[in-house]
Design a protein around this motif. Sequence first.
Motif, short mmCIF file in Angstrom:
data_model
loop_
_atom_site.label_atom_id
_atom_site.label_comp_id
_atom_site.label_asym_id
_atom_site.label_seq_id
_atom_site.Cartn_x
_atom_site.Cartn_y
_atom_site.Cartn_z
N THR A 31 8.80 28.71 8.72
CA THR A 31 9.80 27.68 8.99
C THR A 31 9.78 26.61 7.91
N LYS A 32 8.57 26.21 7.47
CA LYS A 32 8.46 25.20 6.41
C LYS A 32 9.00 25.73 5.08
N SER A 80 4.89 28.99 11.70
CA SER A 80 5.20 27.62 11.29
C SER A 80 5.36 27.53 9.79
N THR A 101 0.52 32.30 14.98
CA THR A 101 1.40 31.17 15.26
C THR A 101 1.55 30.27 14.04
N LYS A 102 0.45 30.06 13.33
CA LYS A 102 0.50 29.18 12.15
C LYS A 102 1.32 29.81 11.03
#
Length: 645
Positions: free
Chosen positions: A356-357, A353, A349-350
Amino acid sequence: MPTEIDTATKDWFRTKFGLLDEITLGKLLLIKDLFNLTNNDVYVQWESFVVTQGDGDMDLSAPNLDRFQHHLQSSLTYAHNKRTPALKKVRDLAGNKRKAQGFDFSSSPQTVDPSPRLKRRNDVPSSEPWSSPSKAEVPLSPRAMALAESDTVVESLNPSVEVGELALSVQIAANFDPEKFRFRTMAMKLLESADVLDEQIDAVSLQLLEIYKNSDILLGNPCMSSQLDIICCGRIVPDSPLYDSMPALSLNDKSLFLETSRFGGIGQRLPLDLSNLKEFSFFPGQIVGLKGRNPTGRAFVVHEVLSLPSLGAPVSSLAELTESADSDLGSKVFVAAGPFSNLITCDYTKLESLVTKLNDVIKPQVAILFGPFVDLANKSVQVGDIEVSGLTANQQPKNLDDVFRAMVTPILKQIDSLIQVILMPSLRDAVCKHASYPQSPLDRKKLGLPKNFKCFPNPSAFSINEVMFGTSNLDVFRDLKDIYKSSAEDSSISSNRFERIANHIFDQRRYYPIFPGSIKTSNDQSNSALYDGMMSEELSEIEVGGSCLEVPYMGLSELGDSLPDVMIIPSELKYFAKVIKGVIVVNPGQFIRPHRDADRTEGSYVVLNIQGPDANAPDNVEKVENSDLYYHNVYKRTRVDIYRS
């Protein structure tokens, strides 16, 4: 508790640990006396204790020193108790035969010239004002860090450097031959390894012979008795091969031997007498040039440690610096090192993220991602408890390659196609066919990755525009344990361990100059049933994460003919960014630091903002005297920001 503390020891501890009150200083001296440690042993053991038991953040207080003393006592007791008598092993073998199952700890490499067509200079200062990074904020405790907002800067190097408009694209050029990494693993031969180890010593001997050819002192065999000083060359080796696993046999200045080559001393080893040296830094595997004598035939008395010929900084012509249309514009490089999931479950999950960043916030031209991606040390991977949501029972992964394609590839494919991504494997990567160092690259097509991904070997040298990068994904900062002594005034040896290790890499010209490599051990006996034989208990203590060196191919781990502009080596130890000998040395840390709590996923990553080359701007490229070439001076025009992930 000691009542009398000699001034030299007191000054040494206060230099290494900072300001200490008398109670804390007394406890340190008590620990030193109880466990018969040298000053440097106390410092190294405390550093290791802070990393393993305190997540890299622990103050030097009396309660913590009590915990430290208990930890040393437990380690010593465990090291003694684990040596089970052979009779018990034979009885266990006779009574209960168990199926053997082990890890693959093999691999192989060869020789390559990883440097480009750049020349170099030898007058780059060893320390600059840029070497001390500015802290963006007060360091937090591990628990406070877990609760703090992520994606904040925790450390910066050159924070005053401003990078304006970024170029639309950059050029990446590989400075290695990928075909040389396609060697067979598990095929290492003893004579081939011996030849490579001898060649490392003989190559330095020839360099010293050239330097001192007009001197009255001759290059000789240190094993032969002599009443006159000679120059010799050899490899530093410990007196016991168990120094890395048994605290009682830890290295000290009385336990070092010099190993000669077959040509320079028929491969003999002899003890070193270092009592006449005011300062030194030695580690197992280090190739050294020494000046001294062997008056008794039993030990070589060292009078001076000779400086080895150093590599220079890379340079380029003005045409090479400006060959692209927007070469004067800046560039941004993102760096993160795995694991990208915690050690309990395969939860990415990280990583989602992060992608996306990268696309919406950071927007680098290049993203460098170090493995492991599917980590062999992950508990779910070890027991095979992996289930991909959204897939039926028949669609679930059948092997670890399928795990990567099902869980990691879909996330990585979401990275903007304008971002060029460089993947570098780890020895803990389940999807890399090489389990030893140097290591072949990942198979991009097999893993289903798009064309903006480039898979490089471990280690590798490459350039992004004019900037030379040297990268290695084997934790030399954790593994290299040096015996260190420094004079009080004007010492040429840094008191900072990370700086000393980086200097050793530059002097030895290898990303991993340690020999033999490290073995990662654990106190967990839960896997002991997987092993059989006389060494079953010792094998059960070995974990994935050590350095498996393919000695005949260690030439692939050499720096080449010049220093890089940026050297990136991920480590389990605390992140840092320093300028050493004109090279930006970066440890990005781990994107997710290992922790027993599956809910804790704090870590770090790095963003490099590099100004474009400009011959007319200050603190930018610099013209070489009496030449048309220019020094890159990347360490002056790059800002390095380390973020909390």
